[in-house]
Structures are given as C-alpha cells and as structure tokens.
Design an enzyme around this catalytic site. Structure first.
Site, PDB file in Angstrom:
ATOM      1  CB  THR A 116      32.774  36.857  43.360  1.00  0.00           C
ATOM      2  OG1 THR A 116      31.361  36.998  43.520  1.00  0.00           O
ATOM      3  CG2 THR A 116      33.248  37.790  42.255  1.00  0.00           C
TER       4      THR A 116
ATOM      5  CE  LYS B 111      28.354  38.863  42.901  1.00  0.00           C
ATOM      6  NZ  LYS B 111      28.736  37.733  43.750  1.00  0.00           N
TER       7      LYS B 111
ATOM      8  CE  LYS C 248      36.693  37.554  46.665  1.00  0.00           C
ATOM      9  NZ  LYS C 248      35.438  36.978  46.093  1.00  0.00           N
TER      10      LYS C 248
END
Length: 330
Positions: free
Chosen positions: A116, A192, A263
């Site tokens: 990701t 995502k 993150k």
C-alpha cells in the site's frame, strides 16, 4: 476493460518449483506478508527471494526458495517480480536503487505491487517502469500473513489487460478472490485506500472498546467472544481482539506493525483531502496511531494500541476512578 471479480480456490495449475511451469518469480521484501507469499509461490513456481535482512532471506531459503543478495540478482531471470515492501521509499529503493530490480528486469517482465503506497506513487512508478518496457500490476493485498501463506488473500487490481494476463498465474496462487477494479496502475491503490480507511477505524474502535472493558473490570477474552457474536463483530475485532486481550502479558505475536497502519491512514487522509471528502472518523483514528508512534509503539503489533488507552497499571487515564483491571488479561 470493465471492473470484474473472480473467485477461485487459490490453488493453481500443475506447475512446480522444479520447473514444470515456465514462470520464474522474484519476491522483494520478506516481511510479515512477503515471506508467506514467497513460500506460497514457491510451492508451485521457481522463486528467487530478497530482503535486506539476512535472517528473513534464510527463512525463505529454508522454505524452499532461492536466496538472492540484491533485488537485481533476484530479478535476473524473473518473468514476474512481486514487491512486498513497507512504503514508497522502500519500493523505489528495491526497484531503482543502485542494485535495484530495474537493472536486470527484462523487457516484457511484470512487476506486481502488493504494498500500500497510494495511487500517485503507483502511477509514478508505473511510468518509470514503462520506460524500460516493464509493466506494473497494481495489486495491493488484504488478509494478513496466515491467509497469505494459504493463498487466500483478497487482491485489488488495477492493470492493463495484457499485464494482468502476464501476472495471472502469480495472482491466482496468492488469492482466493481477485477483484479487477480498473485498467490502470493506481486503481488498485485507490480501492485499497478505501479498504484501509475501514481497517484503520475498525482496529482503533476495537482498541477503544477493549480498553473500556478493561477499565470496567471485564475479562477481555470473554469480551472478544461476546462482541464477536453479535452486531458489533468485525474482521478486525476477530483478528486483533484476541491479541489485544493478551497485550498486557507481553504474549503478542508481531503480525501487523503499527507504523504500517499509521502510514496507510495518512495515505487515506491525503487521498480524501485531494478528493474533497471529509473523513472525521478516519482522522480521529489516525491521531490515535500518531500518538502511539510517539509513545514508541511503531515497531510493535498494532494490537498494542489498546495499552495506550488503558495502560498496564489498569488505569483508564490520570483522572480515572473506575474499576481497576482484573480478569484473564492479568
């Protein structure tokens, strides 16, 4: 190409690591997700594996893959290179560094990005790879290490039809469900991002609920069982909840680092801001992860978030007057 979904057993064809299949794979990044993916692919295909950690490389070799000393060496004969790195910085180092994969990947090879990193990063990397006649399949994964090792992942794909076809053998080995959500790199990352918004919120919510339960003196293992049986159930509660219940004993397996979800949630904030969509609940969860990072939990399993909200001394905060701890988590 219209978005599509395919479901299958995750068990592909009759090829083997002994060479019955002509697809050679490089796996770059052997962390919590990368190592089980490499071992899974190695049951059917020849795999060359690299990680900056010699210990992780050794585990991959013990599991039946070939070890490589650099991304470039791993990709020397690769038809497909699978990237399972932590963030964009690691992605660019693995691909474009001094010993990066781009120096040995042959024209026509495919890079499968399972990490990701956000839509813009995927598009930028795809453009650079295209200059070398290498395609990017934007294929972030969801499901965790156990499902990765069993070929039971959810994969969200953004790729051209040809690139997808070239990577299909690898995707089918790793996933029980492949959703093709778009035809361009970045499309998978976009999907995502939405996925991670919910995952981040649900993990934070589970931590809040169990922290409150602890402060009220409830048995956390019982709480997880009860909540998982009704409308409050979620995948994250089922997955993280048992580890949160054990967080105070120190017996927590590192399966999903807290700095990774931190993150991801910052990517959510950036993408949402660019789209002009307010995400106040996600922002609150992100603030909680940021606080955990500052408290030194970055490299810990994200289930330890619960200890930030209900500290190990059993208090729920400096002014708490409620019941103190107790139960099976002691």
């Amino acid at each position: 190409m219209n978005p599509e979904s395919t479901e299958h057993s995750g068990v592909a064809g009759s090829g083997s690591a002994q060479g019955d299949d002509t697809t050679t794979v490089a796996v770059l990044g052997l962390g919590a997700m990368g190592l089980p993916m490499a071992l899974r692919l190695g049951t059917e295909l020849p795999v060359w594996a690299f990680d900056v950690s010699a210990e992780r490389r050794a585990l991959a070799v013990e599991g039946g893959t070939h070890g490589a000393a650099s991304p470039a060496e791993a990709c020397r004969t690769a038809d497909v290179a699978v990237l399972a790195v932590r963030d964009e910085e690691q992605l660019r180092a693995a691909l474009f560094g001094a010993d990066g994969a781009v120096h040995t990947l042959r024209p026509g090879a495919v890079v499968v990005l399972t990490s990701t990193v956000g839509p813009e990063a995927a598009r930028s990397v795809a453009a650079t790879l295209a200059e070398k006649d290498v395609d990017l399949v934007d294929a972030p994964v969801s499901g965790g290490p156990v499902r990765a090792g069993n070929g039971d992942l959810l994969i969200m794909v953004g790729a051209t039809e040809q690139a997808l076809a070239n990577a299909r053998r690898v995707l089918d080995l790793l996933a029980s469900t492949v959703h093709v959500v778009g035809t361009n790199p970045g499309d998978g990352q976009t999907m995502k991002t939405v996925n991670q918004l919910l995952c981040g919120i649900h993990t934070a919510a589970a931590a809040e609920a169990l922290a409150l339960a602890r402060a009220l003196g409830l048995d956390l293992e019982t709480v997880v069982q009860v909540l998982g049986s009704g409308a409050a159930a979620s995948f994250m509660l089922a997955d993280r909840g048992p580890r949160m219940a054990r967080a105070y004993t120190g017996d927590v397996e590192l399966r999903s680092r807290l700095d990774v979800i931190n993150k991801d949630m910052h990517i959510v904030g950036k993408v949402a801001s660019a789209a002009g969509v307010p995400t106040p609940v996600a922002a609150a969860a992100t603030a909680l992860y940021t606080l955990a990072m500052r408290q030194g939990l970055a490299a810990e399993d994200d289930s330890r978030l619960v200890t930030l909200l209900a500290p190990e001394d059993g208090t729920a905060g400096p002014e708490s007057t409620g019941p103190r701890g107790g139960g099976a988590d002691r």
